[in-house]
Design an enzyme around this catalytic site. Structure first.
Site, PDB file in Angstrom:
ATOM      1  N   GLY A  59       0.775  -1.251   0.000  1.00 39.01           N
ATOM      2  CA  GLY A  59       0.000   0.000   0.000  1.00 39.01           C
ATOM      3  C   GLY A  59       0.795   1.284   0.000  1.00 39.01           C
ATOM      4  O   GLY A  59       0.305   2.310  -0.457  1.00 39.01           O
ATOM      5  N   ASP A 115       1.217   3.250   4.754  1.00 35.94           N
ATOM      6  CA  ASP A 115       0.123   3.967   4.097  1.00 35.94           C
ATOM      7  C   ASP A 115      -0.961   4.341   5.088  1.00 35.94           C
ATOM      8  O   ASP A 115      -1.439   5.463   5.124  1.00 35.94           O
ATOM      9  CB  ASP A 115      -0.452   3.126   2.938  1.00 35.94           C
ATOM     10  CG  ASP A 115      -0.777   1.692   3.353  1.00 35.94           C
ATOM     11  OD1 ASP A 115      -0.472   1.298   4.495  1.00 35.94           O
ATOM     12  OD2 ASP A 115      -1.333   0.954   2.520  1.00 35.94           O
ATOM     13  N   ASP A 118      -4.498   1.203  11.006  1.00 33.67           N
ATOM     14  CA  ASP A 118      -5.888   0.919  11.375  1.00 33.67           C
ATOM     15  C   ASP A 118      -5.875   0.444  12.835  1.00 33.67           C
ATOM     16  O   ASP A 118      -5.931   1.264  13.758  1.00 33.67           O
ATOM     17  CB  ASP A 118      -6.414  -0.135  10.390  1.00 33.67           C
ATOM     18  CG  ASP A 118      -7.840  -0.556  10.626  1.00 33.67           C
ATOM     19  OD1 ASP A 118      -8.509   0.052  11.474  1.00 33.67           O
ATOM     20  OD2 ASP A 118      -8.308  -1.500   9.963  1.00 33.67           O
ATOM     21  N   LYS A 146      -6.251   5.910  11.522  1.00 37.73           N
ATOM     22  CA  LYS A 146      -7.619   5.807  12.072  1.00 37.73           C
ATOM     23  C   LYS A 146      -7.476   5.894  13.590  1.00 37.73           C
ATOM     24  O   LYS A 146      -7.333   4.878  14.262  1.00 37.73           O
ATOM     25  CB  LYS A 146      -8.264   4.488  11.646  1.00 37.73           C
ATOM     26  CG  LYS A 146      -8.494   4.368  10.146  1.00 37.73           C
ATOM     27  CD  LYS A 146      -9.203   3.060   9.810  1.00 37.73           C
ATOM     28  CE  LYS A 146      -9.202   2.791   8.327  1.00 37.73           C
ATOM     29  NZ  LYS A 146      -9.716   1.452   7.965  1.00 37.73           N
TER      30      LYS A 146
HETATM   31  P1  5GP Z   1      -3.436  -2.536  10.944  1.00 40.32           P
HETATM   32  O1  5GP Z   1      -2.456  -3.640  11.165  1.00 40.32           O
HETATM   33  O2  5GP Z   1      -3.015  -1.202  11.527  1.00 40.32           O
HETATM   34  O3  5GP Z   1      -4.829  -2.918  11.399  1.00 40.32           O
HETATM   35  O4  5GP Z   1      -3.628  -2.373   9.396  1.00 40.32           O
HETATM   36  C1  5GP Z   1      -2.596  -1.956   8.604  1.00 40.32           C
HETATM   37  C2  5GP Z   1      -2.722  -2.450   7.190  1.00 40.32           C
HETATM   38  O5  5GP Z   1      -4.051  -2.876   6.873  1.00 40.32           O
HETATM   39  C3  5GP Z   1      -2.401  -1.348   6.210  1.00 40.32           C
HETATM   40  O6  5GP Z   1      -1.042  -1.362   5.891  1.00 40.32           O
HETATM   41  C4  5GP Z   1      -3.277  -1.679   5.033  1.00 40.32           C
HETATM   42  O7  5GP Z   1      -2.610  -2.602   4.204  1.00 40.32           O
HETATM   43  C5  5GP Z   1      -4.469  -2.372   5.630  1.00 40.32           C
HETATM   44  N1  5GP Z   1      -5.594  -1.439   5.848  1.00 40.32           N
HETATM   45  C6  5GP Z   1      -6.061  -0.997   7.041  1.00 40.32           C
HETATM   46  N2  5GP Z   1      -7.102  -0.161   6.875  1.00 40.32           N
HETATM   47  C7  5GP Z   1      -7.287  -0.070   5.530  1.00 40.32           C
HETATM   48  C8  5GP Z   1      -8.207   0.674   4.712  1.00 40.32           C
HETATM   49  O8  5GP Z   1      -9.086   1.423   5.159  1.00 40.32           O
HETATM   50  N3  5GP Z   1      -8.056   0.523   3.355  1.00 40.32           N
HETATM   51  C9  5GP Z   1      -7.127  -0.289   2.803  1.00 40.32           C
HETATM   52  N4  5GP Z   1      -7.087  -0.349   1.476  1.00 40.32           N
HETATM   53  N5  5GP Z   1      -6.244  -0.999   3.542  1.00 40.32           N
HETATM   54  C10 5GP Z   1      -6.324  -0.877   4.891  1.00 40.32           C
END
Ligand code: 5GP
Length: 192
Positions: A59, A115, A118, A146
């Site tokens: 991403g 990128d 979340d 987020k």
């Molecule tokens: P985390 O581990 O913080 O939950 O998520 C991180 C990864 O999940 C990001 O690098 C991305 O690849 C994916 N991700 C999280 N939220 C989104 C979103 O709203 N859209 C997209 N396309 N990918 C997301």
């Protein structure tokens, strides 16, 4: 730091975007302005330190390309590929290492470029892993955060935009590997 608003909504339907309706969240111009500001902040902080900038695939590749081209300092780049999402729009809860970095980061200043943060699962995992290699410093840059959702036990040094808890696409971010080429950030319209 700007907080993204969902006003000025534009809806795209059909065509190359698979019929998903999208709401414009952050315009191309707002992204480009913010990326230049972030590059200036990073250039000031890392002057003469020659950091290794590690992009998290897939991403971050577009953000990373724009960010490094706006830097005013010497740097190296490397990439790591991690996955916490399957093909769904919610985290799977575990992080898998799909491709490791090639560089030796021992004794180096490292900047991680993400990128979007979340839940924070990916970045927490990566921080622990990188610190095992004994870098001089590790800092974190993310285009999107987020912040209602993210659970982090450390500070993200540079945040482009704080966004609401919506699934977003564009500017490198995908849904099922599609839509990465959009030049702005869009939220998937919630199904009725
Ligand atoms: P985390 O581990 O913080 O939950 O998520 C991180 C990864 O999940 C990001 O690098 C991305 O690849 C994916 N991700 C999280 N939220 C989104 C979103 O709203 N859209 C997209 N396309 N990918 C997301």
């Amino acid at each position: 730091m700007a907080t993204a608003q969902l006003d000025g909504i534009k809806v795209l339907g059909g065509g190359p975007f698979g019929g998903r309706d999208l709401e414009l969240m952050i315009t191309r111009d707002a992204i480009q302005d913010r990326v230049r500001e972030m590059a200036a902040e990073i250039s000031g902080r890392y002057a003469a330190r020659g950091p290794i900038i590690i992009g998290i695939l897939n991403g971050s590749f577009i953000f990373m390309a724009d960010l490094v081209r706006a830097l005013q300092i010497p740097f190296e780049v490397d990439f790591i590929k991690l996955s916490s999402y399957g093909s769904e729009t919610s985290s799977s809860g575990t992080v898998r290492l799909l491709k490791d970095i090639s560089a030796d980061i021992t004794g180096r200043d490292v900047i991680v470029v993400e990128d979007i943060i979340d839940t924070g699962l990916t970045i927490n995992f990566l921080r622990r892993r990188l610190e095992e290699a004994g870098p001089t410093s590790v800092s974190f840059v993310t285009l999107l955060l987020k912040d209602d959702v993210a659970k982090l036990d450390f500070t993200i040094d540079h945040v482009g935009f704080k966004i609401p808890n919506r699934y977003v696409v564009g500017y490198g971010l995908d849904i099922d590997q599609q839509m990465r080429g959009l030049d702005a950030i869009y939220a998937l319209k919630e199904q009725e």
